[in-house]
Design an enzyme around this catalytic site. Structure first.
Site, short mmCIF file in Angstrom:
data_model
loop_
_atom_site.label_atom_id
_atom_site.label_comp_id
_atom_site.label_asym_id
_atom_site.label_seq_id
_atom_site.Cartn_x
_atom_site.Cartn_y
_atom_site.Cartn_z
N GLU B 44 63.87 44.52 -2.25
CA GLU B 44 64.45 43.26 -0.50
C GLU B 44 65.84 43.14 0.02
O GLU B 44 66.09 42.39 -1.06
CB GLU B 44 63.59 41.52 -1.04
CG GLU B 44 63.38 40.67 0.15
CD GLU B 44 62.66 39.78 -0.40
OE1 GLU B 44 62.49 39.03 -1.94
OE2 GLU B 44 61.75 38.69 0.25
N LYS B 116 58.31 38.58 7.26
CA LYS B 116 58.21 37.97 6.44
C LYS B 116 57.09 36.96 6.41
O LYS B 116 57.14 35.53 7.15
CB LYS B 116 58.29 37.59 5.01
CG LYS B 116 58.54 37.13 3.95
CD LYS B 116 59.37 37.44 3.22
CE LYS B 116 59.19 36.08 1.76
NZ LYS B 116 60.43 36.29 0.87
N CYS B 153 57.46 40.40 -1.15
CA CYS B 153 57.45 39.87 -2.23
C CYS B 153 56.72 38.69 -2.11
O CYS B 153 55.43 38.82 -2.56
CB CYS B 153 59.36 39.05 -1.83
SG CYS B 153 59.55 38.32 -3.61
#
Lengths: 292, 292
Positions: B44, B116, B153
């Site tokens: 990331e 995300k 994540c």
């Protein structure tokens, strides 16, 4: 007022040949572990063999004992002053049967029922023949030790079921289960199956910040129809805490697993990693579809 | 026609002090592992430090490099003829930023983007300050090695995200990630955190019958604001197969992990345990709620 901690006991057993011997051995195991124990979890369909290995009309007779099973396990819960999660074959009407968990309060009263929602069907596990899919939804059952998210076996593979129980306030997930190996599979395949079974349930604890316990059948049961050899139920009953930390695990023998569950741990675990806060409920509608 | 197997490489790195050194070290690592590799997954926000340790307006400048990052990693994908999953800070408009994964095809073209969806915010991980929640949904990205379910994540903690990708046909789940320990935590706590992180992503493979890979940052990065000490990113990048079987894992040093992924394995795993068949889509509507 509930205590901060409670003691959970899992009773992992082999089938001993008859309903009467199973009830008696279960009664003894519960009595032997009752001191200090608040909650007892039994394995799936613990009063009989795992009859779903073949499709046989005669096995529906087992469901005729549902009321008697409820009566007798109610008495066992009361005798030992434990909250008790049992798993039974329920005859609801002619031609309508369920795989049903019944939760008994410490005084023997029925705290609630859960009818298995996800029904498997694969060689040796012909459950769609015996069990209609549950229609009680994913509802935690309130007891003197907290709200219990009772689910059954095949449900354990579905994060949706665990999540719905958590969203409805379940404080622990409990799975009576009956899963095992076929002897023809390689040791590597057996290891993969067992590890995947542990991993997914451990993940339900992690995703939801609540403990999870599975009580599995153990020992070999032959396929009475002779089509397959039979199933080596793999035991390995376990408890994980609210962070997914291991709290105990049995092997492939009969046994009793006891674990202390902390009620405040979910609060601290969820404060540290507050997954429920960030769910994208605006973007989850595809979950209501079969495929996209 | 796609090959039955493809080779995936994960590049786990420490931050080396500048965007230029990071791009250069990443380029070298990709080149060194390019022979026989089809797909590369990076960690990331790999061109910078993990700046979300503090809330600082100056860090929005990193997002000004988004187009340049896309250009340069496009060139790296093309030079090495690999499908490449990068992770960048995206400036979309004044005051509107995203944590965005970009997938490059082997010819350097952009195959697709993922913004995300689940944004964390806890001490040391102030991402809600920097990143607007993604609005592209959970859409797999079609490439020459298959449909990639790219998530980032914090998404890794959400079974819903993995499931939606699978229902939309993702053939593998890929997580660029940046997670680590605080030095003040006990070794036991660190172990619990790491194990829970592995367990939940392994479970996404199991639940959906597709492989999963996470590429994590490694090494210590100080908190520039001095409020906290900093984060020991824990590395441990891993790959699990479609049955949740381990295919490789790194430790807490920089390194490259390569794994062969079998395309037919999902087919056989899902035939053996067909979880998608039995989902209770009639009973999942509570998943659209915050709490029940």
């Amino acid at each position: 007022m509930m205590n901060e901690t409670f003691c959970l006991a899992l009773i992992q057993q082999s089938y001993t040949g008859s309903r009467e011997t199973m009830i008696e051995s279960t009664r003894k195991a519960i009595a032997s572990s009752a001191a200090g124990t608040d909650l007892v979890l039994l394995q799936e369909l613990h009063t009989t063999e795992y009859f779903c290995q073949s499709e046989n009309e005669a096995f529906f007779d087992y469901a005729l004992y549902f009321e008697d099973n409820v009566r007798r396990f109610s008495a066992i819960a009361k005798e030992n002053a434990v909250v008790l999660v049992g798993s039974f074959f329920e005859r609801r009407a002619a031609g309508l049967y369920h795989n049903t968990a019944v939760v008994f309060e410490k005084d023997g009263s029925v705290a609630g029922m859960y009818r298995k929602m996800h029904i498997p069907d694969d060689p040796g596990f012909y459950e769609k023949y015996y069990f209609a899919p549950g229609d009680l939804g994913f509802e935690p059952i309130a007891t003197s030790v907290g709200k219990l998210g009772v689910l059954v076996c095949w449900d354990q593979w579905y994060p949706e079921a665990a999540r719905l129980m958590a969203l409805k306030g379940a404080e622990i997930l409990l799975y009576p289960t009956a899963i095992g190996w076929f002897r023809g599979d390689s040791e590597d395949e057996k290891t993969r199956q067992l590890e995947s079974w542990v991993a997914i349930q451990r993940a339900h604890a992690v995703a939801n910040g609540i403990p999870v316990a599975a009580c599995n059948r153990v020992g070999f049961e032959a396929d009475g129809s002779g089509v397959l050899d039979g199933i080596d139920f793999w035991g390995n009953s376990f408890v994980f805490g609210a962070q997914g930390e291991p709290l105990g695990r049995l092997g492939t023998q009969s046994g009793i697993l006891r674990a202390q569950i902390s009620r405040s741990r979910s609060e601290s675990v969820r404060r540290a990693w507050p997954f429920l806060r960030d769910r994208r409920i605006d973007a989850y509608n595809g979950l209501m579809q079969r495929f996209l």
